[in-house]
Every structure is written in structure tokens, then in C-alpha cells.
Design a protein around this motif. Sequence first.
Motif, PDB file in Angstrom:
ATOM      1  N   GLU A 159       4.439   0.318   5.822  1.00 54.31           N
ATOM      2  CA  GLU A 159       3.778   1.227   4.891  1.00 54.31           C
ATOM      3  C   GLU A 159       2.452   0.628   4.408  1.00 54.31           C
ATOM      4  O   GLU A 159       2.346  -0.588   4.225  1.00 54.31           O
ATOM      5  CB  GLU A 159       4.678   1.492   3.681  1.00 54.31           C
ATOM      6  CG  GLU A 159       5.966   2.233   4.017  1.00 54.31           C
ATOM      7  CD  GLU A 159       5.690   3.620   4.578  1.00 54.31           C
ATOM      8  OE1 GLU A 159       4.787   4.301   4.053  1.00 54.31           O
ATOM      9  OE2 GLU A 159       6.370   4.005   5.553  1.00 54.31           O
ATOM     10  N   PRO A 160       1.434   1.466   4.186  1.00 53.21           N
ATOM     11  CA  PRO A 160       0.161   0.959   3.654  1.00 53.21           C
ATOM     12  C   PRO A 160       0.377   0.279   2.302  1.00 53.21           C
ATOM     13  O   PRO A 160       1.219   0.704   1.503  1.00 53.21           O
ATOM     14  CB  PRO A 160      -0.690   2.221   3.502  1.00 53.21           C
ATOM     15  CG  PRO A 160      -0.073   3.224   4.428  1.00 53.21           C
ATOM     16  CD  PRO A 160       1.393   2.921   4.447  1.00 53.21           C
ATOM     17  N   LEU A 161      -0.363  -0.797   2.076  1.00 49.08           N
ATOM     18  CA  LEU A 161      -0.254  -1.511   0.808  1.00 49.08           C
ATOM     19  C   LEU A 161      -1.069  -0.794  -0.267  1.00 49.08           C
ATOM     20  O   LEU A 161      -2.228  -0.446  -0.056  1.00 49.08           O
ATOM     21  CB  LEU A 161      -0.747  -2.946   0.957  1.00 49.08           C
ATOM     22  CG  LEU A 161       0.062  -3.866   1.862  1.00 49.08           C
ATOM     23  CD1 LEU A 161      -0.488  -5.288   1.803  1.00 49.08           C
ATOM     24  CD2 LEU A 161       1.537  -3.863   1.481  1.00 49.08           C
ATOM     25  N   THR A 162      -0.453  -0.597  -1.412  1.00 50.52           N
ATOM     26  CA  THR A 162      -1.153  -0.017  -2.555  1.00 50.52           C
ATOM     27  C   THR A 162      -1.903  -1.123  -3.299  1.00 50.52           C
ATOM     28  O   THR A 162      -1.652  -2.317  -3.067  1.00 50.52           O
ATOM     29  CB  THR A 162      -0.149   0.636  -3.509  1.00 50.52           C
ATOM     30  OG1 THR A 162       0.673  -0.395  -4.080  1.00 50.52           O
ATOM     31  CG2 THR A 162       0.729   1.651  -2.778  1.00 50.52           C
ATOM     32  N   PRO A 163      -2.789  -0.773  -4.222  1.00 50.81           N
ATOM     33  CA  PRO A 163      -3.430  -1.806  -5.040  1.00 50.81           C
ATOM     34  C   PRO A 163      -2.423  -2.683  -5.777  1.00 50.81           C
ATOM     35  O   PRO A 163      -2.623  -3.898  -5.903  1.00 50.81           O
ATOM     36  CB  PRO A 163      -4.295  -0.999  -6.005  1.00 50.81           C
ATOM     37  CG  PRO A 163      -4.637   0.239  -5.229  1.00 50.81           C
ATOM     38  CD  PRO A 163      -3.400   0.552  -4.437  1.00 50.81           C
ATOM     39  N   ASP A 164      -1.329  -2.096  -6.248  1.00 48.59           N
ATOM     40  CA  ASP A 164      -0.290  -2.890  -6.922  1.00 48.59           C
ATOM     41  C   ASP A 164       0.380  -3.851  -5.937  1.00 48.59           C
ATOM     42  O   ASP A 164       0.700  -4.999  -6.292  1.00 48.59           O
ATOM     43  CB  ASP A 164       0.753  -1.969  -7.561  1.00 48.59           C
ATOM     44  CG  ASP A 164       0.232  -1.284  -8.823  1.00 48.59           C
ATOM     45  OD1 ASP A 164      -0.819  -1.726  -9.348  1.00 48.59           O
ATOM     46  OD2 ASP A 164       0.872  -0.316  -9.271  1.00 48.59           O
ATOM     47  N   ASP A 165       0.632  -3.374  -4.723  1.00 49.37           N
ATOM     48  CA  ASP A 165       1.205  -4.241  -3.692  1.00 49.37           C
ATOM     49  C   ASP A 165       0.282  -5.429  -3.411  1.00 49.37           C
ATOM     50  O   ASP A 165       0.732  -6.571  -3.273  1.00 49.37           O
ATOM     51  CB  ASP A 165       1.417  -3.479  -2.387  1.00 49.37           C
ATOM     52  CG  ASP A 165       2.514  -2.432  -2.467  1.00 49.37           C
ATOM     53  OD1 ASP A 165       3.439  -2.597  -3.287  1.00 49.37           O
ATOM     54  OD2 ASP A 165       2.427  -1.446  -1.712  1.00 49.37           O
ATOM     55  N   ALA A 166      -1.013  -5.143  -3.305  1.00 47.49           N
ATOM     56  CA  ALA A 166      -1.977  -6.205  -3.015  1.00 47.49           C
ATOM     57  C   ALA A 166      -2.034  -7.215  -4.153  1.00 47.49           C
ATOM     58  O   ALA A 166      -2.131  -8.425  -3.920  1.00 47.49           O
ATOM     59  CB  ALA A 166      -3.360  -5.602  -2.770  1.00 47.49           C
ATOM     60  N   ALA A 167      -1.956  -6.733  -5.379  1.00 46.63           N
ATOM     61  CA  ALA A 167      -1.957  -7.649  -6.531  1.00 46.63           C
ATOM     62  C   ALA A 167      -0.710  -8.532  -6.507  1.00 46.63           C
ATOM     63  O   ALA A 167      -0.786  -9.732  -6.806  1.00 46.63           O
ATOM     64  CB  ALA A 167      -2.021  -6.850  -7.833  1.00 46.63           C
ATOM     65  N   ARG A 168       0.418  -7.943  -6.126  1.00 44.54           N
ATOM     66  CA  ARG A 168       1.650  -8.743  -6.020  1.00 44.54           C
ATOM     67  C   ARG A 168       1.518  -9.752  -4.882  1.00 44.54           C
ATOM     68  O   ARG A 168       1.962 -10.905  -5.005  1.00 44.54           O
ATOM     69  CB  ARG A 168       2.847  -7.830  -5.784  1.00 44.54           C
ATOM     70  CG  ARG A 168       4.160  -8.599  -5.638  1.00 44.54           C
ATOM     71  CD  ARG A 168       5.377  -7.681  -5.709  1.00 44.54           C
ATOM     72  NE  ARG A 168       6.602  -8.443  -5.453  1.00 44.54           N
ATOM     73  CZ  ARG A 168       7.276  -8.410  -4.312  1.00 44.54           C
ATOM     74  NH1 ARG A 168       6.863  -7.629  -3.321  1.00 44.54           N
ATOM     75  NH2 ARG A 168       8.365  -9.130  -4.154  1.00 44.54           N
ATOM     76  N   ALA A 169       0.902  -9.346  -3.774  1.00 40.39           N
ATOM     77  CA  ALA A 169       0.700 -10.269  -2.656  1.00 40.39           C
ATOM     78  C   ALA A 169      -0.137 -11.462  -3.082  1.00 40.39           C
ATOM     79  O   ALA A 169       0.140 -12.604  -2.701  1.00 40.39           O
ATOM     80  CB  ALA A 169       0.051  -9.547  -1.485  1.00 40.39           C
ATOM     81  N   ALA A 170      -1.164 -11.216  -3.892  1.00 44.02           N
ATOM     82  CA  ALA A 170      -2.014 -12.316  -4.369  1.00 44.02           C
ATOM     83  C   ALA A 170      -1.202 -13.319  -5.177  1.00 44.02           C
ATOM     84  O   ALA A 170      -1.374 -14.544  -5.039  1.00 44.02           O
ATOM     85  CB  ALA A 170      -3.165 -11.762  -5.209  1.00 44.02           C
ATOM     86  N   VAL A 171      -0.300 -12.811  -6.009  1.00 42.47           N
ATOM     87  CA  VAL A 171       0.565 -13.695  -6.798  1.00 42.47           C
ATOM     88  C   VAL A 171       1.482 -14.488  -5.880  1.00 42.47           C
ATOM     89  O   VAL A 171       1.671 -15.702  -6.051  1.00 42.47           O
ATOM     90  CB  VAL A 171       1.383 -12.872  -7.815  1.00 42.47           C
ATOM     91  CG1 VAL A 171       2.430 -13.748  -8.492  1.00 42.47           C
ATOM     92  CG2 VAL A 171       0.463 -12.238  -8.852  1.00 42.47           C
ATOM     93  N   LEU A 172       2.052 -13.840  -4.873  1.00 39.66           N
ATOM     94  CA  LEU A 172       2.969 -14.515  -3.959  1.00 39.66           C
ATOM     95  C   LEU A 172       2.260 -15.575  -3.122  1.00 39.66           C
ATOM     96  O   LEU A 172       2.828 -16.642  -2.849  1.00 39.66           O
ATOM     97  CB  LEU A 172       3.644 -13.490  -3.045  1.00 39.66           C
ATOM     98  CG  LEU A 172       4.651 -12.554  -3.721  1.00 39.66           C
ATOM     99  CD1 LEU A 172       5.068 -11.445  -2.765  1.00 39.66           C
ATOM    100  CD2 LEU A 172       5.875 -13.341  -4.200  1.00 39.66           C
ATOM    101  N   VAL A 173       1.020 -15.292  -2.708  1.00 44.74           N
ATOM    102  CA  VAL A 173       0.257 -16.294  -1.957  1.00 44.74           C
ATOM    103  C   VAL A 173       0.082 -17.548  -2.799  1.00 44.74           C
ATOM    104  O   VAL A 173       0.256 -18.675  -2.311  1.00 44.74           O
ATOM    105  CB  VAL A 173      -1.115 -15.725  -1.527  1.00 44.74           C
ATOM    106  CG1 VAL A 173      -1.981 -16.841  -0.925  1.00 44.74           C
ATOM    107  CG2 VAL A 173      -0.953 -14.606  -0.512  1.00 44.74           C
ATOM    108  N   GLU A 174      -0.208 -17.361  -4.067  1.00 44.06           N
ATOM    109  CA  GLU A 174      -0.383 -18.516  -4.949  1.00 44.06           C
ATOM    110  C   GLU A 174       0.942 -19.241  -5.166  1.00 44.06           C
ATOM    111  O   GLU A 174       1.004 -20.481  -5.090  1.00 44.06           O
ATOM    112  CB  GLU A 174      -0.985 -18.090  -6.274  1.00 44.06           C
ATOM    113  CG  GLU A 174      -1.249 -19.251  -7.206  1.00 44.06           C
ATOM    114  CD  GLU A 174      -2.310 -18.959  -8.254  1.00 44.06           C
ATOM    115  OE1 GLU A 174      -2.767 -19.904  -8.894  1.00 44.06           O
ATOM    116  OE2 GLU A 174      -2.674 -17.776  -8.412  1.00 44.06           O
ATOM    117  N   GLN A 175       2.004 -18.486  -5.396  1.00 48.19           N
ATOM    118  CA  GLN A 175       3.309 -19.111  -5.624  1.00 48.19           C
ATOM    119  C   GLN A 175       3.792 -19.877  -4.391  1.00 48.19           C
ATOM    120  O   GLN A 175       4.478 -20.892  -4.517  1.00 48.19           O
ATOM    121  CB  GLN A 175       4.331 -18.045  -6.007  1.00 48.19           C
ATOM    122  CG  GLN A 175       4.113 -17.456  -7.394  1.00 48.19           C
ATOM    123  CD  GLN A 175       5.093 -16.343  -7.716  1.00 48.19           C
ATOM    124  OE1 GLN A 175       5.761 -15.793  -6.823  1.00 48.19           O
ATOM    125  NE2 GLN A 175       5.198 -15.979  -8.988  1.00 48.19           N
ATOM    126  N   ALA A 176       3.434 -19.411  -3.215  1.00 45.78           N
ATOM    127  CA  ALA A 176       3.850 -20.078  -1.976  1.00 45.78           C
ATOM    128  C   ALA A 176       2.944 -21.245  -1.602  1.00 45.78           C
ATOM    129  O   ALA A 176       3.151 -21.879  -0.572  1.00 45.78           O
ATOM    130  CB  ALA A 176       3.886 -19.062  -0.830  1.00 45.78           C
TER     131      ALA A 176
END
Length: 344
Positions: A281-298
Motif C-alpha cells: 500500500e502507498p505510504l501516507t504522510p503519517d506512515d512516513a513519519a513513523r518510518a523516520a522514527v523507526l529508522v532512528e530507533q533501529a
Amino acid sequence: MSAAPETTAGRSVPDVLAWSRALLDPALRAAVGELSGEMRRIAEYHFGWRDELDRPASAPAGKALRPTLALLSAEAVGADAADALPAAVAIELAHNFSLLHDDVMDGDVTRRHRPTAWTLFGANAAILAGDALLACATEGLAADEVGGAAVRTFGRAVRELVEGQCADVSFEERTDVTLAECQAMAAKKTGALIGAACALGAIFGGGDPARVTHLRRFGDRLGLAFQIADDRLGIWGDPAVTGKAVHADLVRRKKSLPVVAALNAETPASAALAELYHGSEPLTPDDAARAAVLVEQAGGRAWAVARTGELRAEALAELAEVGAPPAPLHELTLLADRLVHRDH
């Protein structure tokens, strides 16, 4: 990771960039002026010299970091910066060839706080304008007495740039990209042209092969650090400063270096990021913001900071082998730190 100060007894980074612009711009405008019709109009819009209605403009034109490296590299081998002006112009033309193409391939609608050229003139016309800039670059290099060596160095860099861009595009369809593959891609996509800028400056400055090689390696490593910084800004940069849409790379599921580092970290955050990033599914702006957090956490952000520090050290070790006079040595060091620590 410590950075050199922005200014010392010598010129500051803004002063060096202004000096470079003053040397570069008349020759760059003359080279673009060799184009005609729509190609010239699109190129002059892209460089910020004219607006979409073909009226004179003075829009932001970028920092001209690559040509500045070429000019300083000529000074590093004991020549006058003006001797490397053909190299500086060619490198800036090639860089903007890649930007015109990148904007089309990535679907980016803004660059330097303005609509991208393809959104105004069409994708095909923007691609052809980029091709025209590349032809101008090669023509300018070939006209000089060192043209043979210069064109070979330049051609290799452009070939690697295109290979890197091709790999970058292919990564978007893969779920198994390794960090080593991603660094190799970035070394070609970004590092090759920055390395060529330094090598060409040294060639036009009459540098011997050993010094040319050290300066090319300095630029190669600096270029990879620059790409990591660019990827970092694509995730965590301020759009008001960068001029790029927030999280645009994440929305496209781009396999940037911090993302690939995070995906390969084998942590719970990595697993959550993979589930999000590899979905259909296409990523929404909220999805992208969550991805940014996960990249940092990882650990993607921490890896990016650490790796740029390593590359900076490697680049400066190569620069130390050149035996450059104090002024260009100091200014190349300052510029390297600006590229590593930049915020736009």
C-alpha cells in the motif's frame, strides 16, 4: 566527531563559496549560452537565471560545492584557480545534468524552493536539456590542451554516476539490499563526480599523477559522506531549509543509506520498519513519519553520523598526502566539514 571551525585567520566557507561563484558564473553562463531555443530556456530556468516566463531572475542557484573543490584542487597542486575553470564549469554542468534527470525519475516537484523544470516544461524536454548540459561539459573539457586526460576522467565519473543512479532505481523494487551494496551505489552516484571534480582541478593545475590520485580519493570519500548527509537530511531535515518536501524519500520507499542501515540492524525496530517499508500500500504522510522514527530507533541515524565521521577522517588523510600549500589545505578542510555537517 569534531568539525573544523567555520572560520580562522583564512577565508571562511561563505567567503570561499562566494569567491568560487564569482569565478564560475561568467564562464558557466557563457557555456549555457551556447545552447539555443528551448534547451537554453530550460537550462537558464533550472540555474535560476530566468523565470518560467523567460524573464530575468535571480533565484537560488545552489552552493557550487563541486566546482569550488575543482578550483581549490588546482591551488592545492600549486596552480592558479583560474587554470581549472574549464573543469569547474564542466563539473557544474554535469551535476545539473544529473539533477534534471533525477527530478524527473523521482517525481520531485520542487528544487531550491521553485517548481522543478520538468513540471513546467515537460519531462521529455527536461531530460533533453540535461543531455545538452552534459554535451556542453564534454565539449568544454575537450577544447583544452589537457583535454584527453580530462575527458577520460570526466567520462569515467559520468559513467559511474549513471551506474549508481541505475542501481539506486533498482533498489526500490528489492527487499534484500545490503549496506555494502548501498554504499557502493552511493560511491558511484555521488562520490564519483565529487572525486572527479578534485581530480580534474589537479589535472588542469598540472599536478603529477600521485597528487591527482590523492585528490581524487579525497573527493571520493567526501562524496560518499556527502550522500550520507543528503540522505540524513531527506529524513530529518527541515523542509524550510532544504527546499525539499518532508519525508519525500520515505514516501517513495527509497533505499537511502540510513534506511538500509536500519533495515539490516536486526532489531525489533528493523522488523517494524521492514513490514512498513515492504508493504504494497502507498505510504501516507503519517506512515512516513513513523518510518523516520523507526529508522532512528533501529540505529540508522547513529550509523550515518558515525560513518560520515570515518569518511571525513579518510578523506583528510588523503588530502594530507597531497602536500598542498597552507591556504588551499585549510580551505579544502573547511569545505569538507561543511559537506559533512551541512543542514541543506
